[in-house]
Design a protein around this motif. Structure first.
Motif, PDB file in Angstrom:
ATOM      1  N   ASN A 113       0.812  -1.224   0.000  1.00  0.00           N
ATOM      2  CA  ASN A 113       0.000   0.000   0.000  1.00  0.00           C
ATOM      3  C   ASN A 113       0.845   1.275   0.000  1.00  0.00           C
ATOM      4  O   ASN A 113       0.310   2.367  -0.121  1.00  0.00           O
ATOM      5  CB  ASN A 113      -0.973   0.008   1.176  1.00  0.00           C
ATOM      6  CG  ASN A 113      -0.280  -0.147   2.504  1.00  0.00           C
ATOM      7  OD1 ASN A 113       0.822  -0.696   2.594  1.00  0.00           O
ATOM      8  ND2 ASN A 113      -0.899   0.324   3.563  1.00  0.00           N
ATOM      9  N   MET A 118      -2.996   0.550  -5.811  1.00  0.00           N
ATOM     10  CA  MET A 118      -3.818   1.251  -4.834  1.00  0.00           C
ATOM     11  C   MET A 118      -4.548   2.359  -5.596  1.00  0.00           C
ATOM     12  O   MET A 118      -3.916   3.232  -6.182  1.00  0.00           O
ATOM     13  CB  MET A 118      -2.942   1.840  -3.720  1.00  0.00           C
ATOM     14  CG  MET A 118      -2.162   0.785  -2.946  1.00  0.00           C
ATOM     15  SD  MET A 118      -3.206  -0.464  -2.169  1.00  0.00           S
ATOM     16  CE  MET A 118      -4.055   0.505  -0.927  1.00  0.00           C
ATOM     17  N   LEU A 171      -7.077  -1.657  -2.782  1.00  0.00           N
ATOM     18  CA  LEU A 171      -6.462  -2.202  -3.993  1.00  0.00           C
ATOM     19  C   LEU A 171      -7.498  -2.645  -5.009  1.00  0.00           C
ATOM     20  O   LEU A 171      -8.641  -2.908  -4.674  1.00  0.00           O
ATOM     21  CB  LEU A 171      -5.503  -3.344  -3.656  1.00  0.00           C
ATOM     22  CG  LEU A 171      -6.026  -4.714  -3.218  1.00  0.00           C
ATOM     23  CD1 LEU A 171      -6.386  -5.578  -4.414  1.00  0.00           C
ATOM     24  CD2 LEU A 171      -4.959  -5.421  -2.422  1.00  0.00           C
TER      25      LEU A 171
END
Length: 181
Positions: A22, A45, A113
């Motif tokens: 992330n 992301m 995501l």
């Protein structure tokens, strides 16, 4: 994706193959592309890619047509690995909302995501059925009416969870958990 400034990371069964996915940057993305070249899926992301994805959880063309009408036209439409659809838009503050939008089987992915084409899914490959990566700079924001509905739902959930309050000027403000008492 690198050419368009979108850092990606490898996935297996929609789960990241790396830690820190992330917060991945372009350099790590390039290294992971080489290291995990056999990974069946890639993801990004959405917020850091400046995307909001309208994730339509059915292959029903009527739901797709209705979603385009509700959220606005977009030059990029993706078919997921299970045959469902995604509409891609420019991010405009939307959060992740994984619940049906009204009666429609639609999720809003404004954070978190997303699996990207040309990943392999359960049934088939993720692929662009309209547009492609060069069209990312042409992405519109979700239409104003749909954006307002999304934000209303999002802030309603936060209020129900005692995470947001409204100040004197009626603008939402985040409440820190220690202020809840």
């Amino acid at each position: 994706y690198a050419e368009y400034g979108i850092p990606t990371f490898p996935l297996r069964d929609k789960k990241p193959c790396i830690v820190g996915y992330n917060k991945i940057g372009m350099q790590a993305s390039a290294k992971n592309a080489l290291k995990f070249g056999d990974a069946p899926q890639i993801g990004c992301m959405v917020r850091s890619a400046n995307l909001t994805i309208v994730d339509i959880d059915t292959p029903d063309q009527n739901v797709l047509i209705r979603a385009i009408s509700d959220f606005g036209p977009t030059p990029v439409i993706v078919r997921s690995g299970s045959g469902n659809h995604q509409l891609w838009y420019r991010h405009n503050g939307e959060a992740r909302h994984i619940r049906k939008m009204g009666s429609q089987p639609i999720d809003i992915l404004g954070d978190g995501l997303v699996v990207l084409p040309p990943s392999r899914g359960r049934v088939g490959h993720y692929n662009f059925i309209q547009g492609n990566l060069p069209d990312l700079d042409k992405l519109p924001k979700i239409c104003a009416a749909a954006h307002a509905q999304i934000m209303q739902i999002f802030y309603g959930l936060l209020i129900a969870q005692n995470v947001v309050g409204f100040g004197v000027n009626t603008r939402p403000r985040l409440i820190h958990r220690h202020q809840l008492g």
